[in-house]
Design a protein around this motif. Sequence first.
Motif, PDB file in Angstrom:
ATOM      1  N   CYS A  62       0.846  -1.191   0.000  1.00  0.00           N
ATOM      2  CA  CYS A  62       0.000   0.000   0.000  1.00  0.00           C
ATOM      3  C   CYS A  62       0.885   1.246   0.000  1.00  0.00           C
ATOM      4  O   CYS A  62       1.781   1.372   0.828  1.00  0.00           O
ATOM      5  CB  CYS A  62      -0.901   0.005   1.227  1.00  0.00           C
ATOM      6  SG  CYS A  62      -1.867   1.522   1.359  1.00  0.00           S
ATOM      7  N   SER A  64      -0.664   4.392  -0.137  1.00  0.00           N
ATOM      8  CA  SER A  64      -1.520   5.521   0.218  1.00  0.00           C
ATOM      9  C   SER A  64      -0.938   6.230   1.439  1.00  0.00           C
ATOM     10  O   SER A  64      -0.098   5.663   2.143  1.00  0.00           O
ATOM     11  CB  SER A  64      -2.942   5.033   0.478  1.00  0.00           C
ATOM     12  OG  SER A  64      -3.537   4.667  -0.745  1.00  0.00           O
ATOM     13  N   VAL A  66      -1.537   7.004   4.622  1.00  0.00           N
ATOM     14  CA  VAL A  66      -1.411   6.472   5.988  1.00  0.00           C
ATOM     15  C   VAL A  66      -0.284   5.435   6.042  1.00  0.00           C
ATOM     16  O   VAL A  66       0.572   5.464   6.935  1.00  0.00           O
ATOM     17  CB  VAL A  66      -2.747   5.875   6.479  1.00  0.00           C
ATOM     18  CG1 VAL A  66      -2.571   5.250   7.857  1.00  0.00           C
ATOM     19  CG2 VAL A  66      -3.824   6.954   6.520  1.00  0.00           C
ATOM     20  N   CYS A  67      -0.279   4.506   5.100  1.00  0.00           N
ATOM     21  CA  CYS A  67       0.782   3.486   5.084  1.00  0.00           C
ATOM     22  C   CYS A  67       2.134   4.108   4.752  1.00  0.00           C
ATOM     23  O   CYS A  67       3.161   3.701   5.301  1.00  0.00           O
ATOM     24  CB  CYS A  67       0.437   2.378   4.082  1.00  0.00           C
ATOM     25  SG  CYS A  67      -0.789   1.208   4.724  1.00  0.00           S
ATOM     26  N   CYS A 103      -4.868   2.348  -1.234  1.00  0.00           N
ATOM     27  CA  CYS A 103      -5.347   1.864   0.067  1.00  0.00           C
ATOM     28  C   CYS A 103      -5.999   0.481  -0.011  1.00  0.00           C
ATOM     29  O   CYS A 103      -6.858   0.231  -0.846  1.00  0.00           O
ATOM     30  CB  CYS A 103      -6.342   2.868   0.636  1.00  0.00           C
ATOM     31  SG  CYS A 103      -6.967   2.403   2.252  1.00  0.00           S
ATOM     32  N   LEU A 104      -5.562  -0.383   0.887  1.00  0.00           N
ATOM     33  CA  LEU A 104      -6.101  -1.742   0.947  1.00  0.00           C
ATOM     34  C   LEU A 104      -7.267  -1.840   1.932  1.00  0.00           C
ATOM     35  O   LEU A 104      -7.764  -2.926   2.216  1.00  0.00           O
ATOM     36  CB  LEU A 104      -4.988  -2.723   1.350  1.00  0.00           C
ATOM     37  CG  LEU A 104      -3.897  -2.923   0.286  1.00  0.00           C
ATOM     38  CD1 LEU A 104      -2.659  -3.570   0.897  1.00  0.00           C
ATOM     39  CD2 LEU A 104      -4.417  -3.756  -0.862  1.00  0.00           C
ATOM     40  N   GLY A 105      -7.686  -0.696   2.466  1.00  0.00           N
ATOM     41  CA  GLY A 105      -8.854  -0.674   3.350  1.00  0.00           C
ATOM     42  C   GLY A 105      -8.572  -1.117   4.772  1.00  0.00           C
ATOM     43  O   GLY A 105      -9.504  -1.401   5.519  1.00  0.00           O
ATOM     44  N   GLN A 106      -7.315  -1.163   5.153  1.00  0.00           N
ATOM     45  CA  GLN A 106      -6.948  -1.589   6.514  1.00  0.00           C
ATOM     46  C   GLN A 106      -6.000  -0.560   7.128  1.00  0.00           C
ATOM     47  O   GLN A 106      -4.985  -0.919   7.735  1.00  0.00           O
ATOM     48  CB  GLN A 106      -6.237  -2.957   6.469  1.00  0.00           C
ATOM     49  CG  GLN A 106      -6.984  -4.028   5.750  1.00  0.00           C
ATOM     50  CD  GLN A 106      -8.102  -4.620   6.603  1.00  0.00           C
ATOM     51  OE1 GLN A 106      -8.094  -4.494   7.816  1.00  0.00           O
ATOM     52  NE2 GLN A 106      -9.060  -5.254   5.963  1.00  0.00           N
TER      53      GLN A 106
HETATM   54  S1  FES Z   1      -3.547   3.627   3.620  1.00  0.00           S
HETATM   55 FE1  FES Z   1      -2.679   1.634   3.565  1.00  0.00          FE
HETATM   56  S2  FES Z   1      -4.328   0.319   3.992  1.00  0.00           S
HETATM   57 FE2  FES Z   1      -5.219   2.286   3.890  1.00  0.00          FE
END
Ligand code: FES
Length: 137
Positions: A62, A64, A66-67, A103-106
């Motif tokens: 991921c 995105s 956050v990750c 994003c993988l939704g986690q």
């Molecule tokens: S930002 Fe990585 S799982 Fe949502």
Amino acid sequence: MENVLQILHDFQNNNPRNYLSQKDLTMIAKYLNVTHSSIYGVVSYYTLFSLKPRGKHIIRICNSPVCHMAGAKDIFTVLRENLKIGFGETTTEGLFTLESTECLGQCDQAPGMSVDETFYGNLTAKKIMPILKSYQE
Ligand code: FES
């Protein structure tokens, strides 16, 4: 066209190289009575589909925000150094392909990655090799 995603998944999952060939697209288009370009458009839109041969297992990191902020770059570095491949590449024995994804939704378990349909979260550099080994056995 309503079953097109499931049909594409089935074809791709049954291909030992984990991709959709032009021959597959032609057969699916003929079966659904639509144009080859409309099937191609669907395949091109979804990152889960590939038109290039890939490894047996698809690792998706991921990327995105956050990750990314939680250290996804370090996870990529460990994978790159151990598998000797970058994004979009496949290991020489054909076991793994490395991909970047949204994003993988986690997000609550960032940083995360998936291997095929399985999600792995709260990753650290130390957790990567045991995960890879479980797919090598
Ligand atoms: S930002 Fe990585 S799982 Fe949502």
